[in-house]
Design an enzyme around this catalytic site. Structure first.
Site, PDB file in Angstrom:
ATOM      1  N   SER A   1      -9.961  -0.560   7.014  1.00  0.00           N
ATOM      2  CA  SER A   1      -9.368  -0.404   5.686  1.00  0.00           C
ATOM      3  C   SER A   1      -8.702  -1.628   5.097  1.00  0.00           C
ATOM      4  CB  SER A   1      -8.356   0.740   5.700  1.00  0.00           C
ATOM      5  OG  SER A   1      -9.029   1.944   5.523  1.00  0.00           O
TER       6      SER A   1
ATOM      7  N   SER B   1      -9.827   1.711   2.822  1.00  0.00           N
ATOM      8  CA  SER B   1      -8.950   2.489   1.967  1.00  0.00           C
ATOM      9  C   SER B   1      -7.920   1.657   1.207  1.00  0.00           C
ATOM     10  CB  SER B   1      -8.216   3.548   2.794  1.00  0.00           C
ATOM     11  OG  SER B   1      -7.344   2.932   3.725  1.00  0.00           O
TER      12      SER B   1
ATOM     13  N   LYS C   1       0.857  -1.198   0.000  1.00  0.00           N
ATOM     14  CA  LYS C   1       0.000   0.000   0.000  1.00  0.00           C
ATOM     15  C   LYS C   1       0.884   1.236   0.000  1.00  0.00           C
ATOM     16  CE  LYS C   1      -3.950   1.932   2.656  1.00  0.00           C
ATOM     17  NZ  LYS C   1      -4.804   1.736   3.844  1.00  0.00           N
TER      18      LYS C   1
HETATM   19  N1  GLN Z   1     -13.158   4.118   6.243  1.00  0.00           N
HETATM   20  C1  GLN Z   1     -12.568   4.532   7.491  1.00  0.00           C
HETATM   21  C2  GLN Z   1     -12.115   5.958   7.363  1.00  0.00           C
HETATM   22  O1  GLN Z   1     -12.348   6.525   6.357  1.00  0.00           O
HETATM   23  C3  GLN Z   1     -11.433   3.638   7.866  1.00  0.00           C
HETATM   24  C4  GLN Z   1     -10.179   3.952   7.138  1.00  0.00           C
HETATM   25  C5  GLN Z   1      -9.019   3.122   7.558  1.00  0.00           C
HETATM   26  O2  GLN Z   1      -9.163   2.094   8.224  1.00  0.00           O
HETATM   27  N2  GLN Z   1      -7.828   3.590   7.216  1.00  0.00           N
HETATM   28  O3  GLN Z   1     -11.521   6.516   8.219  1.00  0.00           O
END
Ligand code: GLN
Length: 493
Positions: free
Chosen positions: A179, A155, A80
């Site tokens: 994410s 994400s 990532k």
């Molecule tokens: N969707 C969540 C957010 O937008 C989690 C994101 C994540 O785990 N990095 O914060």
């Protein structure tokens, strides 16, 4: 697609070690496949053939020289793009980091390399890991390999998509509130969020430091265990890593489900709007029972406040962590007539709308006069959620639920921030409590899209979680009617 790409990482590494498959062939196969699928999937932000092949040749040279090869010898692994790989760009999918090249390897990257893994590239994410669909990337739009009109989840959307598309055997993501698990569920791969403190965050660009964990994506639980064996454990560079070296993850998979107690919160299943998603998860719980586990009903009375707590805590931490992007030290520097204007213009041009929203929310929650009302109170409710889990884990060993209320949705379908935030209702509470948690592919919804089962265990019970998931996975795979090993639609024919 090259038949080598059908193998899992454990088997591919075994063949590289015994000399039946040169690491270079494996890398060539992954690169050729990425060339063919990327126009549809769009997962990679950086893939440099010369860099990839040089790593593979180094593995082959080590073998020729009689050196012992590591657990991931020759295995193509994607990272990532908020995790550093020395000498390659780290963008966090943001204009803010334009031109920034990582000056060191993250600890996880260094450990993967030491185990012989071949880093095949950096993959897309929501900008600074804020989002649930990958659509907040400022750089490209990654699509779901099962249906190119749909999102891969976020994400870590690129990490999930490239493993589903078979362009990498394993990938790394980061999980702050879901994410890793949400995109794993949407793309039909296994996604693992280790207990907080198991895996080093050194070299991960921080989003919310009390929640962030790095974890692997793979196509099998045994590959997840292999990746954990390579990556997990104490790191002097991250003081939140636990000193206990942890279990031997692959060896722990031998445990079965007999006598295990699986907790379920009834409403989590009843509330799922898409009944075909609920049915897949219900059926998986029945399988756990058939495999010898006892199913017990539990309650997590404060978990419904998880989303509210998360958006205060995570945004507060993000506003502080992202203060370092000032237009002076990293990446983008906007034209300006003086110092203050440099900060203002650089942050104004560099950050996208969702990142700015989080920074503003977090700054407000931390500001004098509001701190106790928001941040202080959120911290207290977080404690109540942790206590709910502690009480639940006195009655059960695992908690099973849907991973998401729905399967992958169409790109553009969730335009308002709140509907996007609601994707994470089932994943966020375990993040707040530092649990080990994962998404395991469990079947397909009415439209043939993958559905993940969310499994969680108490902090540091990673071995129990992986063993249980492995037992369930073997049972699911053995059921031919489910056809869980089918290729994503976009890759067939
Ligand atoms: N969707 C969540 C957010 O937008 C989690 C994101 C994540 O785990 N990095 O914060």
């Amino acid at each position: 697609m090259h038949e080598l790409l059908q193998l899992d990482a454990s088997e591919a590494a075994r063949r590289v070690r015994d000399g039946s498959v040169p690491a270079e062939h494996l890398a060539q196969a992954a690169l050729a496949h990425a060339r063919a699928t990327e126009p549809r999937v769009n997962a990679f932000l950086d893939q440099d053939e010369a860099f990839v092949l040089e790593q593979a040749r180094a593995v082959d040279r080590d073998r020729a020289a009689g050196k012992a090869l590591g657990l991931l010898a020759g295995v193509p692994v994607a990272i990532k793009d908020n995790i550093h790989v020395l000498g390659r760009p780290t963008t966090c999918a943001s204009h803010m980091l334009r031109g920034f090249v990582a000056p060191y390897d993250a600890t996880v990257t260094a450990r993967l390399k030491a185990a012989g893994a071949v880093i095949v590239g950096k993959v897309n994410l929501d900008e600074f890991a804020m989002g649930s669909s990958c659509e907040n990337s400022a750089l490209k739009q990654t699509r779901n390999p099962w249906d190119a009109s749909r999102v891969p989840g976020g994400s870590s959307g690129g990490s999930a998509a490239c493993v589903a598309a078979r362009s990498a055997f394993i990938s790394l993501g980061s999980d702050t509130g879901g994410s890793i698990r949400l995109p794993a569920s949407f793309c039909g791969v296994v996604g693992y969020k280790p207990s907080y403190g198991r895996v080093s965050r050194y070299g991960l660009v921080a989003f919310a430091s009390s929640l962030d964990q790095v974890g692997p994506f793979a196509r099998s639980v045994r590959d997840i265990a292999l990746a954990m064996k390579v990556m997990a454990g104490r790191d002097e560079m991250d003081s939140t890593t636990v000193s206990n070296p942890g279990p031997d993850y692959p060896a722990a998979l031998a445990e079965d489900l007999k006598g295990k107690r699986v907790g379920v919160v009834r409403e989590y299943f009843d509330r799922v709007p898409d009944r075909s998603v609920a049915a897949v998860c219900e059926a998986a719980v029945q399988r756990l029972k058939a495999l010898g586990a006892a199913v017990v009903e539990i309650e997590l009375p404060h978990a419904d406040f998880g989303l509210h707590v998360y958006y205060i805590v995570a945004s507060a931490e993000a506003s502080s962590n992202l203060a370092r992007f000032d237009g002076v030290r990293y990446g983008l520097r906007a034209a300006a007539e003086n110092g203050i204007a440099t900060y203002v213009n650089s942050r104004g041009e560099g950050f996208g709308p969702e990142v700015k929203r989080r920074i503003m929310l977090g700054t407000y929650a931390l500001s004098a006069g509001h701190y106790d009302q928001f941040y202080g109170r959120a911290g207290r409710v977080r404690t109540l959620i942790c206590r709910d889990f502690a009480a639940a884990f006195a009655r059960c060993d695992l908690i099973a639920s849907p991973c998401a209320p729905f399967a992958a949705f169409a790109a553009g379908a969730k335009a308002d921030p709140l509907s996007m935030y609601l994707c994470d209702v089932y994943t966020i509470p375990s993040s707040l409590a530092g649990l080990a948690a994962m998404s395991l592919p469990a079947g397909f919804d009415a439209q043939g899209l993958p559905v993940g089962l969310h499994l969680a265990a108490a902090p540091m019970a990673d071995d129990l979680l992986l063993a249980s998931a492995h037992a369930l996975e073997q049972d699911l795979l053995a059921d031919r009617t489910l056809n869980l090993n089918r290729l994503p639609r976009g890759l067939q024919g």
